[in-house]
Design a protein around this motif. Structure first.
Motif, PDB file in Angstrom:
ATOM      1  N   HIS A 129      -9.207  -0.235   5.952  1.00 25.35           N
ATOM      2  CA  HIS A 129      -7.775  -0.510   5.960  1.00 25.35           C
ATOM      3  C   HIS A 129      -7.441  -1.549   4.900  1.00 25.35           C
ATOM      4  N   ILE A 130      -6.224  -1.461   4.356  1.00 24.31           N
ATOM      5  CA  ILE A 130      -5.742  -2.407   3.360  1.00 24.31           C
ATOM      6  C   ILE A 130      -4.738  -3.336   4.035  1.00 24.31           C
ATOM      7  N   TYR A 131      -5.064  -4.616   4.113  1.00 27.36           N
ATOM      8  CA  TYR A 131      -4.180  -5.579   4.762  1.00 27.36           C
ATOM      9  C   TYR A 131      -4.719  -6.996   4.552  1.00 27.36           C
ATOM     10  N   GLN A 238       2.545  -8.478  12.046  1.00 28.80           N
ATOM     11  CA  GLN A 238       3.825  -8.251  11.371  1.00 28.80           C
ATOM     12  C   GLN A 238       3.696  -7.956   9.877  1.00 28.80           C
ATOM     13  N   GLY A 239       2.534  -8.148   9.282  1.00 28.57           N
ATOM     14  CA  GLY A 239       2.399  -8.011   7.831  1.00 28.57           C
ATOM     15  C   GLY A 239       2.145  -6.581   7.388  1.00 28.57           C
ATOM     16  N   TYR A 240       1.710  -6.453   6.144  1.00 29.04           N
ATOM     17  CA  TYR A 240       1.411  -5.140   5.557  1.00 29.04           C
ATOM     18  C   TYR A 240       0.082  -4.636   6.097  1.00 29.04           C
ATOM     19  N   TRP A 241       0.049  -3.374   6.473  1.00 27.85           N
ATOM     20  CA  TRP A 241      -1.191  -2.744   6.937  1.00 27.85           C
ATOM     21  C   TRP A 241      -1.139  -1.276   6.569  1.00 27.85           C
ATOM     22  N   LYS A 242      -2.178  -0.796   5.949  1.00 31.64           N
ATOM     23  CA  LYS A 242      -2.188   0.601   5.501  1.00 31.64           C
ATOM     24  C   LYS A 242      -3.538   1.225   5.822  1.00 31.64           C
ATOM     25  N   ASP A 259       5.039  -1.816  -7.783  1.00 30.37           N
ATOM     26  CA  ASP A 259       6.458  -2.136  -7.640  1.00 30.37           C
ATOM     27  C   ASP A 259       6.771  -3.508  -8.234  1.00 30.37           C
ATOM     28  N   ILE A 260       7.989  -3.686  -8.702  1.00 38.99           N
ATOM     29  CA  ILE A 260       8.417  -4.961  -9.281  1.00 38.99           C
ATOM     30  C   ILE A 260       8.185  -6.097  -8.285  1.00 38.99           C
ATOM     31  N   ILE A 261       8.569  -5.865  -7.048  1.00 33.79           N
ATOM     32  CA  ILE A 261       8.228  -6.804  -5.971  1.00 33.79           C
ATOM     33  C   ILE A 261       7.354  -6.025  -4.997  1.00 33.79           C
ATOM     34  N   PRO A 262       6.034  -6.047  -5.183  1.00 37.92           N
ATOM     35  CA  PRO A 262       5.160  -5.191  -4.365  1.00 37.92           C
ATOM     36  C   PRO A 262       5.178  -5.602  -2.898  1.00 37.92           C
ATOM     37  N   GLU A 263       5.182  -4.605  -2.041  1.00 40.97           N
ATOM     38  CA  GLU A 263       5.133  -4.873  -0.607  1.00 40.97           C
ATOM     39  C   GLU A 263       3.821  -5.554  -0.236  1.00 40.97           C
TER      40      GLU A 263
END
Length: 419
Positions: A129-131, A238-242, A259-263
């Protein structure tokens, strides 16, 4: 006596079959990500950033490259005399010798490793997982609620909820019920596959279920503990998780970095992601090259045009080549005039002059339609694509192919060449 408050057990032995030809020669946690990293770098970095200095990495499928990447743990400051990182493959015992047959079975087979450190708590992690997550905060939540088990959960979109194992909680986040991929979900809190156990609770459950075929945490251990009345809490992350377990999710996660402002921000100073890096030259961009919104690894030479792509280290993009919306992994060569659109190209691939990838109308893949989808072209490690061929969408290729493999110079959408 050696004593650790919490140790981590990182499950990294999966084949990752949904990533298709990307994992034909290596385990999923060893797949490249973000032009510089491997997927396993994220949980390993989370461990050391969270103050966990003892990590067991359980390997099984195609472990060589993963083992070489981890080494003795130097990039993550896990080269410790007491603790550090330990590679834990299946091994022959005096009786009941077996491969790891499930997530919990893998942990059970390494009971001696855990007992050596006399932990108060054990955190179980996945390697795919990416987080970024501070496990120390999860442990504080676990202690505050006097929990015996805490699951990390993540609120997924309701339309996707039926793809996950879900939990139903009360107002205090204590888990009341579990639903495994329900057709009509009553919750959108998905289990992230991250568990903190009180050591004695984990030990008793694993020993009790030791004869359970394919013993798994989600299917067997957690329901068993719930049935016997253990207090199980849900820690809402609550953060990013993929979960990058599919080609489409893997491609999307890489594209989100641009992205310009990456998630998901790889450039934050306070929570760095560490990795093993080779000593290689800097990047080079020729005067005629064009680059727009790309991540580019060290040692890469760009003479053509790249846009909205993630390019690994040691890649060569020759004159007139155009790469768009794609992932190109380490040491791949894109020859003159080639055009690459929405492709995932693994390491050490050669794409011939004037070849075109990602053309024609989309069609369902005939070989594995659930794996090769999303309009992607997926090229496996070490493959060779000859010059002047045109390759459609939802295509998989692995192996050294020649012009004879492409009737009329074409591989239509939905076709595959698997060597």
């Amino acid at each position: 006596m050696i004593k650790k408050e919490m140790i981590a057990m990182l499950l990294a032995g999966g084949q990752g079959s949904r990533l298709g030809v990307l994992t034909s020669k290596l385990a999923k946690p060893a797949v490249a990500f973000g032009g510089k990293y491997k997927i396993i770098d994220f949980p390993l970095s989370n461990c050391i950033n969270s103050g966990i200095d003892t990590v067991g990495v359980l390997t099984q499928y195609q472990p060589l490259r993963l083992n070489q990447h981890i080494g003795i743990g130097i990039p993550w400051d896990l080269d410790r005399n007491i603790g550090g990182v330990s590679i834990l493959p299946p091994y022959e015992k005096s009786q009941n010798t077996d491969w790891y047959t499930g997530t919990a079975n893998a942990i059970y087979q390494n009971m001696e490793f855990m007992e050596y450190y006399h932990p108060d708590y054990v955190i179980i992690l996945g390697g795919d997982h990416i987080y970024k997550m501070d496990y120390e905060l999860m442990l504080e939540f676990h202690k505050k609620n006097n929990a015996q088990i805490t699951l990390a959960t993540y609120e997924v979109p309701w339309e996707d909820a039926s793809r996950f194992g879900l939990v139903i909680t009360d107002e205090n986040n204590q888990i009341l019920e579990f639903e495994e991929k329900p057709a009509n979900p009553r919750s959108n809190k998905a289990s992230m596959g991250i568990y903190i156990f009180n050591w004695e609770v984990l030990k008793e459950a694993l020993e009790t279920l030791s004869e359970q075929p394919g013993c798994d945490f989600g299917m067997h251990v957690i329901p068993y503990c719930h049935q016997r009345g253990d207090k199980i809490m849900a820690y809402n992350y609550q953060g990013y998780w993929k979960d990058v377990g599919t080609l489409s999710a893997y491609w999307e996660a890489n594209m989100e970095l641009i992205d310009i402002i990456p998630e998901f921000n790889l450039y934050e100073e306070f929570w760095r992601i560490y990795t093993k890096t080779d000593v290689i030259p800097p990047q080079y961009f020729s005067a005629d090259s064009k680059v727009n919104a790309c991540i580019v690894g060290d040692g890469t030479e760009v003479y053509g045009e790249i846009s909205n792509s993630v390019i690994g280290a040691g890649v060569v993009i020759e004159e007139g080549a155009v790469v768009t919306n794609s992932i190109i992994m380490n040491n791949t060569v894109i020859k003159k005039g080639a055009k690459i659109e929405k492709s995932i190209i693994a390491e050490s691939v050669e794409v011939g002059e004037n070849a075109e990838l990602g053309v024609f109308e989309e069609a369902e893949n005939k070989y594995k339609p659930k794996v090769y989808s999303g309009g992607l072209v997926t090229i496996g490690e070490g493959s060779v694509i000859p010059a002047n061929v045109k390759i459609g969408k939802n295509v998989a290729i692995v192996g050294k192919t020649t012009a004879e493999d492409y009737p009329d110079g074409i591989l239509a959408s939905g076709e595959s060449i698997i060597r």
